[in-house]
Design an enzyme around this catalytic site. Sequence first.
Site, PDB file in Angstrom:
ATOM      1  N   GLU A 168      -0.272  -8.610  -2.401  1.00  0.00           N
ATOM      2  CA  GLU A 168       0.968  -7.881  -2.690  1.00  0.00           C
ATOM      3  C   GLU A 168       2.126  -8.873  -2.880  1.00  0.00           C
ATOM      4  O   GLU A 168       2.240  -9.842  -2.136  1.00  0.00           O
ATOM      5  CB  GLU A 168       1.305  -6.936  -1.526  1.00  0.00           C
ATOM      6  CG  GLU A 168       0.227  -5.900  -1.224  1.00  0.00           C
ATOM      7  CD  GLU A 168       0.126  -4.827  -2.296  1.00  0.00           C
ATOM      8  OE1 GLU A 168       1.059  -4.724  -3.129  1.00  0.00           O
ATOM      9  OE2 GLU A 168      -0.887  -4.101  -2.307  1.00  0.00           O
ATOM     10  N   ARG A 212       1.552  10.185   3.351  1.00  0.00           N
ATOM     11  CA  ARG A 212       0.806  11.296   2.738  1.00  0.00           C
ATOM     12  C   ARG A 212      -0.025  11.995   3.814  1.00  0.00           C
ATOM     13  O   ARG A 212      -0.177  13.214   3.808  1.00  0.00           O
ATOM     14  CB  ARG A 212      -0.093  10.715   1.637  1.00  0.00           C
ATOM     15  CG  ARG A 212      -0.570  11.672   0.594  1.00  0.00           C
ATOM     16  CD  ARG A 212      -1.299  10.947  -0.528  1.00  0.00           C
ATOM     17  NE  ARG A 212      -2.074   9.806  -0.084  1.00  0.00           N
ATOM     18  CZ  ARG A 212      -3.281   9.882   0.508  1.00  0.00           C
ATOM     19  NH1 ARG A 212      -3.846  11.047   0.716  1.00  0.00           N
ATOM     20  NH2 ARG A 212      -3.917   8.778   0.873  1.00  0.00           N
ATOM     21  N   CYS A 241       0.534  -0.183   6.022  1.00  0.00           N
ATOM     22  CA  CYS A 241       0.397  -1.562   5.526  1.00  0.00           C
ATOM     23  C   CYS A 241       1.732  -2.084   5.045  1.00  0.00           C
ATOM     24  O   CYS A 241       2.150  -3.201   5.385  1.00  0.00           O
ATOM     25  CB  CYS A 241      -0.617  -1.615   4.382  1.00  0.00           C
ATOM     26  SG  CYS A 241      -2.304  -1.340   4.932  1.00  0.00           S
ATOM     27  N   HIS A 279      -4.430  -6.441   0.043  1.00  0.00           N
ATOM     28  CA  HIS A 279      -5.163  -5.172   0.101  1.00  0.00           C
ATOM     29  C   HIS A 279      -6.571  -5.370  -0.464  1.00  0.00           C
ATOM     30  O   HIS A 279      -6.754  -6.118  -1.431  1.00  0.00           O
ATOM     31  CB  HIS A 279      -4.447  -4.098  -0.730  1.00  0.00           C
ATOM     32  CG  HIS A 279      -3.555  -3.208   0.075  1.00  0.00           C
ATOM     33  ND1 HIS A 279      -2.224  -3.035  -0.214  1.00  0.00           N
ATOM     34  CD2 HIS A 279      -3.795  -2.404   1.153  1.00  0.00           C
ATOM     35  CE1 HIS A 279      -1.685  -2.176   0.662  1.00  0.00           C
ATOM     36  NE2 HIS A 279      -2.621  -1.776   1.492  1.00  0.00           N
TER      37      HIS A 279
END
Length: 207
Positions: A79, A89, A142, A163
């Site tokens: 990232e 979510r 994360c 990731h």
Amino acid sequence: MKNILITAFEAFGGDTLNPTELILNELPESMDGYALKKLLLPVEYVRARELACAACDALSPAAVILLGQAGGRSAITPETRGRNLMYARIPDNAGYGPDHLPLTEGGPEYLYAGLPVTKIVSQLQEKGIPAESSDDAGTYVCNAVLYGVLLHVRGKVPAGFIHVPFIREQGHEDLPFLEFETIRRGILTAVGTVIGELKTPGQDDGS
Ligand code: PCA
């Protein structure tokens, strides 16, 4: 020996395993003169961030490599940045489900990773391991740990997040996955790249 802090996450979201936990267990205790200090984090916004930052204080690491699973991705994705946003979510493993809240009130919108993302991607690709950089670490735990650690170390320690996709054993048949061995080799390679950068900063990255 200098330390490198490497973190991974427990299982979450109905899965019984998280590939990053398995990878953490498989990593050696040291590499190329650096002690690899492993920390397994709970999938909880508040505690994971606190534990990761406390480990940075306790270990004074030369670099911080945070690992997490990104189900649905087909490549290993370092990232480039963390975002000052929490949106869950699904609730985290402590039952906390923030709905568009800042991680740090008044903090910058984005904080940029200090790991050599481009070099990690190219060294993985050279070995035939699927890899691409990502500028979206999500808004779940994360990203919270990435943003929290970057804010905590304030550019003084190279830190970042990688990731990884699902592995076959998780049985998400309709979604992309990589073999565990491919991810394990990929993370070992990435750690090697980070160590190489610590030893000879700025070599062969075009700068
Ligand atoms: N992945 C989640 C949290 C824990 C993990 O491994 C994420 O991408 O936020």
